[in-house]
Design a protein around this motif. Structure first.
Motif, PDB file in Angstrom:
ATOM      1  N   ASP A  16       0.846  -1.196   0.000  1.00 40.47           N
ATOM      2  CA  ASP A  16       0.000   0.000   0.000  1.00 40.47           C
ATOM      3  C   ASP A  16       0.884   1.250   0.000  1.00 40.47           C
ATOM      4  O   ASP A  16       1.866   1.308   0.745  1.00 40.47           O
ATOM      5  N   PRO A  17       0.511   2.257  -0.792  1.00 43.70           N
ATOM      6  CA  PRO A  17       1.339   3.462  -0.905  1.00 43.70           C
ATOM      7  C   PRO A  17       1.099   4.478   0.209  1.00 43.70           C
ATOM      8  O   PRO A  17       0.919   5.673  -0.029  1.00 43.70           O
ATOM      9  N   VAL A  18       1.067   4.002   1.454  1.00 36.19           N
ATOM     10  CA  VAL A  18       0.799   4.860   2.609  1.00 36.19           C
ATOM     11  C   VAL A  18       1.827   4.571   3.704  1.00 36.19           C
ATOM     12  O   VAL A  18       2.442   3.509   3.724  1.00 36.19           O
ATOM     13  N   ALA A  19       1.984   5.539   4.600  1.00 37.89           N
ATOM     14  CA  ALA A  19       2.799   5.324   5.795  1.00 37.89           C
ATOM     15  C   ALA A  19       1.877   4.828   6.905  1.00 37.89           C
ATOM     16  O   ALA A  19       0.754   5.315   7.045  1.00 37.89           O
ATOM     17  N   VAL A  20       2.323   3.855   7.663  1.00 35.88           N
ATOM     18  CA  VAL A  20       1.517   3.237   8.719  1.00 35.88           C
ATOM     19  C   VAL A  20       2.105   3.600  10.077  1.00 35.88           C
ATOM     20  O   VAL A  20       3.288   3.370  10.333  1.00 35.88           O
ATOM     21  N   LEU A  21       1.257   4.172  10.936  1.00 34.58           N
ATOM     22  CA  LEU A  21       1.679   4.583  12.272  1.00 34.58           C
ATOM     23  C   LEU A  21       0.967   3.749  13.326  1.00 34.58           C
ATOM     24  O   LEU A  21      -0.236   3.499  13.229  1.00 34.58           O
ATOM     25  N   THR A  22       1.698   3.333  14.330  1.00 35.99           N
ATOM     26  CA  THR A  22       1.148   2.596  15.461  1.00 35.99           C
ATOM     27  C   THR A  22       0.613   3.585  16.482  1.00 35.99           C
ATOM     28  O   THR A  22       1.231   4.612  16.740  1.00 35.99           O
ATOM     29  N   LEU A  23      -0.532   3.265  17.060  1.00 35.33           N
ATOM     30  CA  LEU A  23      -1.113   4.102  18.114  1.00 35.33           C
ATOM     31  C   LEU A  23      -0.481   3.744  19.460  1.00 35.33           C
ATOM     32  O   LEU A  23      -0.371   2.566  19.807  1.00 35.33           O
ATOM     33  N   ARG A  24      -0.102   4.758  20.225  1.00 36.60           N
ATOM     34  CA  ARG A  24       0.476   4.553  21.555  1.00 36.60           C
ATOM     35  C   ARG A  24      -0.580   4.626  22.654  1.00 36.60           C
ATOM     36  O   ARG A  24      -0.283   4.333  23.816  1.00 36.60           O
ATOM     37  N   ASP A  25      -1.793   5.003  22.313  1.00 38.35           N
ATOM     38  CA  ASP A  25      -2.854   5.156  23.311  1.00 38.35           C
ATOM     39  C   ASP A  25      -3.161   3.829  24.000  1.00 38.35           C
ATOM     40  O   ASP A  25      -3.171   2.785  23.362  1.00 38.35           O
ATOM     41  N   GLN A  26      -3.438   3.917  25.302  1.00 32.61           N
ATOM     42  CA  GLN A  26      -3.868   2.752  26.071  1.00 32.61           C
ATOM     43  C   GLN A  26      -5.033   3.163  26.946  1.00 32.61           C
ATOM     44  O   GLN A  26      -4.976   4.229  27.555  1.00 32.61           O
ATOM     45  N   PRO A  27      -6.076   2.397  27.040  1.00 31.74           N
ATOM     46  CA  PRO A  27      -6.337   1.214  26.217  1.00 31.74           C
ATOM     47  C   PRO A  27      -6.706   1.630  24.806  1.00 31.74           C
ATOM     48  O   PRO A  27      -7.024   2.788  24.550  1.00 31.74           O
ATOM     49  N   GLN A  28      -6.661   0.674  23.916  1.00 32.01           N
ATOM     50  CA  GLN A  28      -7.099   0.957  22.562  1.00 32.01           C
ATOM     51  C   GLN A  28      -7.929  -0.201  22.020  1.00 32.01           C
ATOM     52  O   GLN A  28      -7.744  -1.348  22.437  1.00 32.01           O
ATOM     53  N   PRO A  29      -8.854   0.121  21.127  1.00 31.75           N
ATOM     54  CA  PRO A  29      -9.726  -0.932  20.584  1.00 31.75           C
ATOM     55  C   PRO A  29      -8.937  -1.897  19.700  1.00 31.75           C
ATOM     56  O   PRO A  29      -7.886  -1.549  19.179  1.00 31.75           O
ATOM     57  N   GLU A  30      -9.463  -3.088  19.567  1.00 28.62           N
ATOM     58  CA  GLU A  30      -8.880  -4.097  18.683  1.00 28.62           C
ATOM     59  C   GLU A  30      -9.929  -4.527  17.662  1.00 28.62           C
ATOM     60  O   GLU A  30     -11.122  -4.529  17.950  1.00 28.62           O
ATOM     61  N   PHE A  31      -9.473  -4.903  16.503  1.00 24.11           N
ATOM     62  CA  PHE A  31     -10.325  -5.440  15.452  1.00 24.11           C
ATOM     63  C   PHE A  31     -10.284  -6.956  15.599  1.00 24.11           C
ATOM     64  O   PHE A  31      -9.231  -7.564  15.437  1.00 24.11           O
ATOM     65  N   LEU A  32     -11.428  -7.554  15.950  1.00 27.98           N
ATOM     66  CA  LEU A  32     -11.495  -8.998  16.158  1.00 27.98           C
ATOM     67  C   LEU A  32     -12.147  -9.672  14.958  1.00 27.98           C
ATOM     68  O   LEU A  32     -13.174  -9.219  14.474  1.00 27.98           O
ATOM     69  N   ILE A  33     -11.537 -10.757  14.529  1.00 22.30           N
ATOM     70  CA  ILE A  33     -12.100 -11.557  13.436  1.00 22.30           C
ATOM     71  C   ILE A  33     -12.519 -12.890  14.044  1.00 22.30           C
ATOM     72  O   ILE A  33     -11.688 -13.596  14.618  1.00 22.30           O
ATOM     73  N   GLN A  34     -13.826 -13.189  13.935  1.00 21.21           N
ATOM     74  CA  GLN A  34     -14.354 -14.401  14.539  1.00 21.21           C
ATOM     75  C   GLN A  34     -15.165 -15.211  13.532  1.00 21.21           C
ATOM     76  O   GLN A  34     -15.800 -14.648  12.641  1.00 21.21           O
ATOM     77  N   LEU A  35     -15.136 -16.499  13.722  1.00 22.76           N
ATOM     78  CA  LEU A  35     -16.028 -17.404  13.015  1.00 22.76           C
ATOM     79  C   LEU A  35     -17.165 -17.702  13.982  1.00 22.76           C
ATOM     80  O   LEU A  35     -16.932 -18.189  15.087  1.00 22.76           O
ATOM     81  N   VAL A  36     -18.390 -17.376  13.587  1.00 25.14           N
ATOM     82  CA  VAL A  36     -19.553 -17.556  14.462  1.00 25.14           C
ATOM     83  C   VAL A  36     -20.552 -18.476  13.767  1.00 25.14           C
ATOM     84  O   VAL A  36     -20.820 -18.331  12.575  1.00 25.14           O
ATOM     85  N   TYR A  37     -21.076 -19.413  14.528  1.00 31.55           N
ATOM     86  CA  TYR A  37     -22.082 -20.328  13.982  1.00 31.55           C
ATOM     87  C   TYR A  37     -23.074 -20.687  15.084  1.00 31.55           C
ATOM     88  O   TYR A  37     -22.791 -20.539  16.270  1.00 31.55           O
ATOM     89  N   ARG A  38     -24.245 -21.145  14.678  1.00 35.87           N
ATOM     90  CA  ARG A  38     -25.278 -21.521  15.642  1.00 35.87           C
ATOM     91  C   ARG A  38     -24.829 -22.742  16.449  1.00 35.87           C
ATOM     92  O   ARG A  38     -24.327 -23.717  15.890  1.00 35.87           O
ATOM     93  N   SER A  39     -25.040 -22.677  17.752  1.00 39.75           N
ATOM     94  CA  SER A  39     -24.622 -23.771  18.636  1.00 39.75           C
ATOM     95  C   SER A  39     -25.340 -25.070  18.320  1.00 39.75           C
ATOM     96  O   SER A  39     -24.778 -26.154  18.474  1.00 39.75           O
ATOM     97  N   ASN A  40     -26.582 -24.974  17.863  1.00 41.10           N
ATOM     98  CA  ASN A  40     -27.353 -26.189  17.583  1.00 41.10           C
ATOM     99  C   ASN A  40     -27.162 -26.688  16.141  1.00 41.10           C
ATOM    100  O   ASN A  40     -27.776 -27.671  15.755  1.00 41.10           O
ATOM    101  N   HIS A  41     -26.295 -26.037  15.400  1.00 38.11           N
ATOM    102  CA  HIS A  41     -26.036 -26.462  14.022  1.00 38.11           C
ATOM    103  C   HIS A  41     -25.166 -27.717  14.035  1.00 38.11           C
ATOM    104  O   HIS A  41     -24.137 -27.771  14.701  1.00 38.11           O
ATOM    105  N   LEU A  42     -25.596 -28.716  13.315  1.00 36.37           N
ATOM    106  CA  LEU A  42     -24.835 -29.961  13.210  1.00 36.37           C
ATOM    107  C   LEU A  42     -23.760 -29.753  12.150  1.00 36.37           C
ATOM    108  O   LEU A  42     -24.062 -29.646  10.961  1.00 36.37           O
ATOM    109  N   LEU A  43     -22.529 -29.674  12.583  1.00 36.20           N
ATOM    110  CA  LEU A  43     -21.417 -29.407  11.670  1.00 36.20           C
ATOM    111  C   LEU A  43     -21.060 -30.638  10.862  1.00 36.20           C
ATOM    112  O   LEU A  43     -21.041 -31.757  11.381  1.00 36.20           O
ATOM    113  N   THR A  44     -20.733 -30.431   9.602  1.00 35.65           N
ATOM    114  CA  THR A  44     -20.223 -31.531   8.780  1.00 35.65           C
ATOM    115  C   THR A  44     -18.790 -31.818   9.226  1.00 35.65           C
ATOM    116  O   THR A  44     -18.165 -31.016   9.932  1.00 35.65           O
ATOM    117  N   ASN A  45     -18.248 -32.941   8.782  1.00 37.54           N
ATOM    118  CA  ASN A  45     -16.862 -33.279   9.119  1.00 37.54           C
ATOM    119  C   ASN A  45     -15.900 -32.210   8.610  1.00 37.54           C
ATOM    120  O   ASN A  45     -14.956 -31.841   9.308  1.00 37.54           O
TER     121      ASN A  45
END
Length: 143
Positions: free
Chosen positions: A100-129
């Motif tokens: 990417d043609p941009v400069a990337v800066l780290t945030l020093r602030d605390q606390p700071q939000p995080e971007f979470l990536i999750q796989l979510v599925y129904r608990s009662n869903h019967l999963l395939t193998n």
């Protein structure tokens, strides 16, 4: 996430980063406090994205009201505008690539939000193998 009807598997935690044009005076800093961005013009993802929540949280925490000059749902437009020096942006590290043609800066602030990536599925869903194997693979890899 707390919901008895849903199961979740955390795939990744990514920090939020500030991006600027490589020619921007802040570009060489490497890291920044959000407070120091009070006079900057921001180009952001619109309210349909969690980025707006992180932006608002950091703004409140730093007690500033940054100027929001443009919102879009397209990360590539943001990167292009930032690269041209139109403004700066707050994006998840997951949206940034080394080429990417941009400069990337780290945030020093605390606390700071995080971007979470999750796989979510129904608990009662019967999963395939295959689905079970994929979930176990994701959990082992800890992206």
């Amino acid at each position: 996430m707390q919901d008895d009807q849903l199961s979740a598997c955390l795939l990744a935690r990514k920090p939020f980063k500030v991006i600027t044009s490589p020619a921007h005076p802040l570009a060489k800093n490497g890291s920044i406090r959000f407070y120091d961005l009070a006079q900057e013009s921001f180009i952001q993802l619109n309210e349909r994205f969690v980025h707006s929540i992180a932006f608002n949280q950091l703004s409140r925490q730093a007690q500033i009201k940054p100027k929001l000059i443009y919102q879009t749902n397209d990360v590539q437009i943001i990167k292009g505008m930032v690269a041209k020096g139109v403004g700066i942006s707050l994006l998840s590290a997951a949206a940034l690539l080394p080429q990417d043609p941009v400069a990337v800066l780290t945030l020093r602030d605390q606390p700071q939000p995080e971007f979470l990536i999750q796989l979510v599925y129904r608990s009662n869903h019967l999963l395939t193998n295959l689905q079970q194997e994929m979930i176990q693979l994701f959990m082992q890899e800890n992206f």
